[in-house]
Each structure stands twice: as structure tokens, then as C-alpha cells.
Design an enzyme around this catalytic site. Structure first.
Site, PDB file in Angstrom:
ATOM      1  N   SER A 150       0.834  -1.203   0.000  1.00  0.00           N
ATOM      2  CA  SER A 150       0.000   0.000   0.000  1.00  0.00           C
ATOM      3  C   SER A 150       0.864   1.247   0.000  1.00  0.00           C
ATOM      4  CB  SER A 150      -0.894  -0.005   1.255  1.00  0.00           C
ATOM      5  OG  SER A 150      -1.514   1.248   1.446  1.00  0.00           O
ATOM      6  N   TYR A 176      -2.625  -1.224  10.935  1.00  0.00           N
ATOM      7  CA  TYR A 176      -2.854  -1.803   9.601  1.00  0.00           C
ATOM      8  C   TYR A 176      -1.675  -1.473   8.690  1.00  0.00           C
ATOM      9  CZ  TYR A 176      -4.029  -1.919   4.741  1.00  0.00           C
ATOM     10  OH  TYR A 176      -3.971  -2.136   3.390  1.00  0.00           O
ATOM     11  N   LYS A 214       1.573  -3.743   6.770  1.00  0.00           N
ATOM     12  CA  LYS A 214       1.995  -3.713   5.374  1.00  0.00           C
ATOM     13  C   LYS A 214       3.504  -3.557   5.273  1.00  0.00           C
ATOM     14  CE  LYS A 214      -1.774  -4.500   3.351  1.00  0.00           C
ATOM     15  NZ  LYS A 214      -1.911  -5.759   2.615  1.00  0.00           N
TER      16      LYS A 214
HETATM   17  P1  NAD Z   1     -10.935  -7.079   0.802  1.00  0.00           P
HETATM   18  O1  NAD Z   1     -11.203  -7.037   2.252  1.00  0.00           O
HETATM   19  O2  NAD Z   1     -12.027  -6.896  -0.160  1.00  0.00           O
HETATM   20  O3  NAD Z   1     -10.201  -8.456   0.416  1.00  0.00           O
HETATM   21  C1  NAD Z   1      -9.392  -9.148   1.331  1.00  0.00           C
HETATM   22  C2  NAD Z   1      -9.861 -10.595   1.313  1.00  0.00           C
HETATM   23  O4  NAD Z   1      -9.028 -11.352   2.164  1.00  0.00           O
HETATM   24  C3  NAD Z   1     -11.306 -10.759   1.807  1.00  0.00           C
HETATM   25  O5  NAD Z   1     -12.016 -11.557   0.897  1.00  0.00           O
HETATM   26  C4  NAD Z   1     -11.156 -11.468   3.160  1.00  0.00           C
HETATM   27  O6  NAD Z   1     -12.245 -12.355   3.408  1.00  0.00           O
HETATM   28  C5  NAD Z   1      -9.845 -12.212   2.940  1.00  0.00           C
HETATM   29  N1  NAD Z   1      -9.092 -12.520   4.157  1.00  0.00           N
HETATM   30  C6  NAD Z   1      -8.684 -11.674   5.132  1.00  0.00           C
HETATM   31  N2  NAD Z   1      -7.976 -12.348   6.068  1.00  0.00           N
HETATM   32  C7  NAD Z   1      -7.922 -13.651   5.662  1.00  0.00           C
HETATM   33  C8  NAD Z   1      -7.360 -14.834   6.195  1.00  0.00           C
HETATM   34  N3  NAD Z   1      -6.697 -14.834   7.341  1.00  0.00           N
HETATM   35  N4  NAD Z   1      -7.515 -15.993   5.511  1.00  0.00           N
HETATM   36  C9  NAD Z   1      -8.199 -16.024   4.327  1.00  0.00           C
HETATM   37  N5  NAD Z   1      -8.769 -14.927   3.765  1.00  0.00           N
HETATM   38  C10 NAD Z   1      -8.628 -13.759   4.442  1.00  0.00           C
HETATM   39  O7  NAD Z   1      -9.774  -6.015   0.542  1.00  0.00           O
HETATM   40  P2  NAD Z   1      -9.206  -5.466  -0.850  1.00  0.00           P
HETATM   41  O8  NAD Z   1      -9.601  -4.043  -0.960  1.00  0.00           O
HETATM   42  O9  NAD Z   1      -9.506  -6.420  -1.934  1.00  0.00           O
HETATM   43  O10 NAD Z   1      -7.630  -5.494  -0.558  1.00  0.00           O
HETATM   44  C11 NAD Z   1      -6.879  -6.628  -0.917  1.00  0.00           C
HETATM   45  C12 NAD Z   1      -5.484  -6.395  -0.398  1.00  0.00           C
HETATM   46  O11 NAD Z   1      -4.969  -5.168  -0.921  1.00  0.00           O
HETATM   47  C13 NAD Z   1      -5.414  -6.255   1.110  1.00  0.00           C
HETATM   48  O12 NAD Z   1      -4.223  -6.889   1.563  1.00  0.00           O
HETATM   49  C14 NAD Z   1      -5.307  -4.754   1.345  1.00  0.00           C
HETATM   50  O13 NAD Z   1      -4.607  -4.457   2.540  1.00  0.00           O
HETATM   51  C15 NAD Z   1      -4.534  -4.335   0.139  1.00  0.00           C
HETATM   52  N6  NAD Z   1      -4.761  -2.931  -0.249  1.00  0.00           N
HETATM   53  C16 NAD Z   1      -6.034  -2.498  -0.484  1.00  0.00           C
HETATM   54  C17 NAD Z   1      -6.239  -1.155  -0.846  1.00  0.00           C
HETATM   55  C18 NAD Z   1      -7.621  -0.628  -1.090  1.00  0.00           C
HETATM   56  O14 NAD Z   1      -7.787   0.605  -1.139  1.00  0.00           O
HETATM   57  N7  NAD Z   1      -8.610  -1.475  -1.273  1.00  0.00           N
HETATM   58  C19 NAD Z   1      -5.157  -0.296  -0.972  1.00  0.00           C
HETATM   59  C20 NAD Z   1      -3.873  -0.787  -0.726  1.00  0.00           C
HETATM   60  C21 NAD Z   1      -3.690  -2.114  -0.371  1.00  0.00           C
HETATM   61  C1  WQD Z   2      -9.643   9.434   0.260  1.00  0.00           C
HETATM   62  C2  WQD Z   2      -9.831  10.923   0.479  1.00  0.00           C
HETATM   63  C3  WQD Z   2     -10.265  11.506   2.765  1.00  0.00           C
HETATM   64  C4  WQD Z   2     -14.120   9.439   2.972  1.00  0.00           C
HETATM   65  C5  WQD Z   2      -7.229   4.441   2.572  1.00  0.00           C
HETATM   66  C6  WQD Z   2      -6.194   3.762   3.419  1.00  0.00           C
HETATM   67  C7  WQD Z   2      -5.152   3.112   2.545  1.00  0.00           C
HETATM   68  C8  WQD Z   2      -5.818   2.219   1.516  1.00  0.00           C
HETATM   69  C9  WQD Z   2      -6.836   2.988   0.719  1.00  0.00           C
HETATM   70  C10 WQD Z   2      -5.776  -0.048   2.338  1.00  0.00           C
HETATM   71  C11 WQD Z   2      -9.150  11.432   1.737  1.00  0.00           C
HETATM   72  C12 WQD Z   2     -11.477  11.819   1.898  1.00  0.00           C
HETATM   73  C13 WQD Z   2     -12.904   9.955   2.564  1.00  0.00           C
HETATM   74  C14 WQD Z   2     -15.198  10.318   3.223  1.00  0.00           C
HETATM   75  C15 WQD Z   2     -13.794  12.164   2.637  1.00  0.00           C
HETATM   76  N1  WQD Z   2      -6.451   1.105   2.106  1.00  0.00           N
HETATM   77  N2  WQD Z   2     -12.754  11.281   2.385  1.00  0.00           N
HETATM   78  N3  WQD Z   2     -14.994  11.653   3.038  1.00  0.00           N
HETATM   79  O1  WQD Z   2      -7.514   7.433   3.203  1.00  0.00           O
HETATM   80  O2  WQD Z   2      -6.456   7.731   0.911  1.00  0.00           O
HETATM   81  O3  WQD Z   2      -6.606   5.468   1.876  1.00  0.00           O
HETATM   82  O4  WQD Z   2      -7.791   3.529   1.656  1.00  0.00           O
HETATM   83  O5  WQD Z   2      -4.634  -0.262   2.108  1.00  0.00           O
HETATM   84  O6  WQD Z   2      -4.283   2.371   3.360  1.00  0.00           O
HETATM   85  O7  WQD Z   2      -5.541   4.759   4.177  1.00  0.00           O
HETATM   86  O8  WQD Z   2      -8.674   6.610   1.106  1.00  0.00           O
HETATM   87  O9  WQD Z   2     -11.016   6.747   0.382  1.00  0.00           O
HETATM   88  O10 WQD Z   2     -10.523   6.753   2.866  1.00  0.00           O
HETATM   89  O11 WQD Z   2      -9.984   8.777   1.482  1.00  0.00           O
HETATM   90  O12 WQD Z   2     -13.621  13.381   2.496  1.00  0.00           O
HETATM   91  O13 WQD Z   2     -16.339   9.905   3.621  1.00  0.00           O
HETATM   92  O14 WQD Z   2     -11.230  11.183   0.661  1.00  0.00           O
HETATM   93  O15 WQD Z   2     -10.040  12.525   3.724  1.00  0.00           O
HETATM   94  O16 WQD Z   2      -8.657  12.726   1.474  1.00  0.00           O
HETATM   95  P1  WQD Z   2      -7.276   6.933   1.836  1.00  0.00           P
HETATM   96  P2  WQD Z   2     -10.130   7.161   1.495  1.00  0.00           P
END
Ligand code: NAD
Ligand code: WQD
Length: 337
Positions: free
Chosen positions: A124, A148, A152
Site C-alpha cells: 500500500s 494496519y 503492510k
Molecule cells: P478485501 O477485504 O475486499 O479483500 C481481502 C480478502 O481477504 C477478503 O475476501 C477477506 O475475506 C480475505 N481474508 C482476510 N484475512 C484472511 C485470512 N486470514 N484468511 C483467508 N482470507 C482472508 O480487501 P481489498 O480491498 O480487496 O484489498 C486486498 C489487499 O490489498 C489487502 O491486503 C489490502 O490491505 C490491500 N490494499 C487495499 C487497498 C484498497 O484501497 N482497497 C489499498 C492498498 C492495499
Molecule cells: C480518500 C480521500 C479523505 C471518505 C485508505 C487507506 C489506505 C488504503 C486505501 C488499504 C481522503 C477523503 C474519505 C469520506 C472524505 N487502504 N474522504 N470523506 O484514506 O487515501 O486510503 O484507503 O490499504 O491504506 O488509508 O482513502 O477513500 O478513505 O480517502 O472526504 O467519507 O477522501 O479525507 O482525502 P485513503 P479514502
């Protein structure tokens, strides 16, 4: 030979499954459904025509993982399985360290048992901390401000140490920026449980009339219009990046880091304006106090992924708005419908 998607029923994993299958890969999914639904498997069949082998297991459970590796010749693992709520990680740090770190450690141990040496990790942009954008992979990482984010960074370090110890191991760390949108079919998408923490799912729920208005967390940041700026990338472009990463990992050992982002940012107000223009629905907003831990601006320099992997995002903000709205309209209650 198959690719194991740990957490593959999730938002990004499910979209990656589509891209991998359409690129000719065989896919296996292991997921404990802690934040997803088994309906995703049916939806993936509807999209791809492929019955993906699915194992409802906790990837922290080595015995369950071993059974998957005994059933399938796994040539690589893409690790999506994590808990990802920042606020929950602050309230329940041990749950996050236990789940997110045990998962990667169990995967590595079982992969070694079966001589599987390719690992692609969902990292991330949060590991950049509040670095001045554009973020490049050579920038020093900063200790994230929440458990969290720290899981990562720790996982990146664990995988780097493993690659140092085992010269045959190949690790690709993909630093995702802000994935949004959904597959064009409207059959898979982001299905947050409860009140969405992220901007885009909250925005689509306001448009659907499920929420009265959008809180804009702060309009006094040093940005183009005072609201937070982020690098939003279509989830399908992000997913496609995993195909390129897998191919790269097959030809290289050691650790390589790649940003997956568009390379520029949109402010909250700009996102809202784009959504209203594309979808034709006004979005009521209210200015709220800044959210603790938020940074003003974050966006990537994706040049390395473009130059080394040959990957480049193809979709724009209009595509993200259109596809996210289609998913929301077709699935007002996510996979519960
Ligand atoms: P998500 O929660 O939709 O998907 C994660 C999946 O992993 C889920 O289906 C959950 O059931 C499964 N899971 C969690 N713990 C588990 C375990 N112990 N065993 C088996 N399954 C398990 O999240 P996402 O948005 O698809 O994110 C996927 C990955 O990408 C995550 O590692 C997240 O941290 C990372 N990531 C997401 C974002 C984002 O904005 N969505 C940004 C950066 C990084
Ligand atoms: C985006 C922008 C908020 C909600 C997060 C995690 C990051 C990753 C992605 C897992 C920001 C603003 C948001 C709302 C708002 N997840 N906002 N009103 O914070 O960049 O990233 O999700 O890995 O680790 O930190 O994404 O969508 O929460 O926010 O104004 O109801 O929108 O302040 O500027 P963020 P976000």
C-alpha cells in the site's frame, strides 16, 4: 500449474482473478470470507466461464493451506488476504498483527514445503507515510501511523528477508494507491460491510440515496482546493498489473517494488464533480473536520511499472465513476442481494 489467490474473493482479488483467467492462467482461490462472499465465485463464473477452485480456509492455518498445495500445483501466490480497516486496526491491533502477519508467515512456510518460489504482495502507498508526492519506489518508507499500515510495511520487510535468505525466491511488492470502480459487467465490485470508510463507496451510497450526504473531511489542506488529493486507479487496471507482476516474477529472483497508480491526483471536490457530471446525480456534501491520520496529498510516479513491467493504467476517472455506479445500482446491498 496454478496461481493461488490468497484472499481472492475480495475486492481486488476477484478483479485480479478475471484478469488472470483472461490472460490464460489457471486460478485457485483461498479465502475465509471474513470480508467477502462465496457468491463472488459464481459471479466470476458468469464473467469468465471458469469454475474457479475455491477453498474456504484461513490462510493462517497451515494445515488448510497444505491441502490446497496438495490438490493443485501452485506456481505462484498473490497475497491479498488481510484485514484492512485502519480504524479497526487502531482498536484491535492484536487482531491485525495476528491475522495479517500470520497469514504471510504461513504462506511462506507452506510455499517452501512445496517449492513454490513466486510471491506477489498487495502492499500500500501507506508505507510512504506523508512523503511529498509523487511517490517513487526508491523513497524511504515511513513507519505508518496505524497498525494496519504497519502490517503492510512489516510484511514487505518479512518478504525482503526471505528473498535475501533464499536466492531462488522471487518477490514483487505492489504498492497500490487508491483503487476504485468495478468490472464493467457490474457483477463484482467493492462491497464494504457497514458504513464505508473510503470515499468512493460512500459517494455511491449517497448517490443511491442510502446516505444523506457526503462528509468532506477537511477543506483547509494545502491542496488545489483545500480537500484531500489521492491517486485513484481503476481496480481493473490495478488487477491487470498483477498479470505483469507475475510474468516479471517468473523471470527474476529477489525483491522488486512497483507503484500501481495513475501518476496524478484528484481532490475530493474534483472526484465529487466528476461523479456528478458522469452519473448525473447531485451529491450533497458537508464540510467536516479533518480525519485523524489523513495526509493532504498522495499520488504515485508509476514510471517504473511502465518501463520495467510494460504496465500502464488505461482507464480514467469517468470510467471509474461510471463502473462504480453500475455496480452500486446492480448491487445496492453488495453481495447480499
Ligand atoms: P478485501 O477485504 O475486499 O479483500 C481481502 C480478502 O481477504 C477478503 O475476501 C477477506 O475475506 C480475505 N481474508 C482476510 N484475512 C484472511 C485470512 N486470514 N484468511 C483467508 N482470507 C482472508 O480487501 P481489498 O480491498 O480487496 O484489498 C486486498 C489487499 O490489498 C489487502 O491486503 C489490502 O490491505 C490491500 N490494499 C487495499 C487497498 C484498497 O484501497 N482497497 C489499498 C492498498 C492495499
Ligand atoms: C480518500 C480521500 C479523505 C471518505 C485508505 C487507506 C489506505 C488504503 C486505501 C488499504 C481522503 C477523503 C474519505 C469520506 C472524505 N487502504 N474522504 N470523506 O484514506 O487515501 O486510503 O484507503 O490499504 O491504506 O488509508 O482513502 O477513500 O478513505 O480517502 O472526504 O467519507 O477522501 O479525507 O482525502 P485513503 P479514502
Amino acid at each position: 500449474m496454478a496461481i493461488l489467490l490468497a484472499g481472492g474473493c475480495g475486492y481486488i482479488g476477484s478483479h485480479t482473478a478475471v484478469e488472470l483467467i483472461q490472460a490464460g492462467y489457471e486460478v485457485v482461490i483461498a479465502d475465509n470470507l471474513s470480508n467477502s462472499s462465496a457468491k463472488v465465485i459464481d459471479r466470476l463464473f458468469s464473467i469468465t466461464g471458469v469454475h474457479i477452485p475455491f477453498y474456504e480456509i484461513d490462510v493462517c492455518d497451515r494445515v488448510g493451506l497444505e491441502q490446497v498445495f496438495q490438490q493443485h500445483k501452485i506456481e505462484a501466490v498473490i497475497h491479498f488476504a488481510a484485514l484492512k480497516s485502519i480504524s479497526e486496526s487502531v482498536e484491535l491491533p492484536v487482531l491485525y498483527y495476528r491475522n495479517n502477519l500470520d497469514a504471510v508467515l504461513s504462506l511462506i512456510e507452506v510455499m517452501n514445503q512445496f517449492s513454490c518460489k513466486r510471491f506477489v504482495f498487495s502492499s500500500s502507498a501507506t508505507v510512504y507515510g506523508d512523503a511529498t508526492p509523487p511517490c517513487v519506489e526508491t523513497m524511504p518508507t515511513a513507519l505508518p501511523t496505524n497498525p494496519y499500515g504497519r502490517t503492510k510495511l512489516m510484511t514487505e520487510q518479512i518478504l525482503s528477508d526471505v528473498a535475501l535468505a533464499d536466492k531462488d525466491f522471487s518477490v514483487v511488492l505492489l504498492r497500490y494507491f487508491n483503487p476504485i470502480g468495478a468490472h464493467e459487467s457490474g457483477l463484482i465490485g467493492e462491497a464494504p460491510s457497514g458504513v464505508p470508510a473510503n470515499l468512493f463507496p460512500y459517494l455511491t451510497q449517497v448517490a443511491a440515496g442510502e446516505r444523506a450526504y457526503l462528509n468532506i473531511y477537511g477543506d483547509d489542506y494545502p491542496t488545489v482546493d483545500g480537500t484531500g488529493v489521492r491517486d485513484y486507479i481503476h481496480v481493473c487496471d490495478l488487477a491487470a498489473g498483477h498479470v505483469y507482476a507475475l510474468d516479471y516474477a517468473a523471470q527474476h529472483t529477489g525483491v522488486e517494488i512497483f507503484n500501481l497508480g495513475l501518476g496524478f491526483g484528484y481532490s475530493v471536490r474534483q472526484v465529487v464533480a466528476a461523479f456528478e457530471r458522469v452519473v448525473g446525480i447531485p451529491i450533497p456534501t458537508r464540510i467536516a473536520p479533518r480525519r485523524a491520520g489523513d495526509i493532504a496529498e498522495s499520488f504515485s510516479n508509476p514510471a517504473k511499472a511502465q518501463q520495467v513491467l510494460g504496465w500502464k493504467a488505461k482507464r480514467n476517472m469517468d470510467d471509474m465513476c461510471r463502473d462504480a455506479w453500475r455496480w452500486q445500482k446492480m448491487n445496492p446491498h453488495g453481495y447480499a442481494d
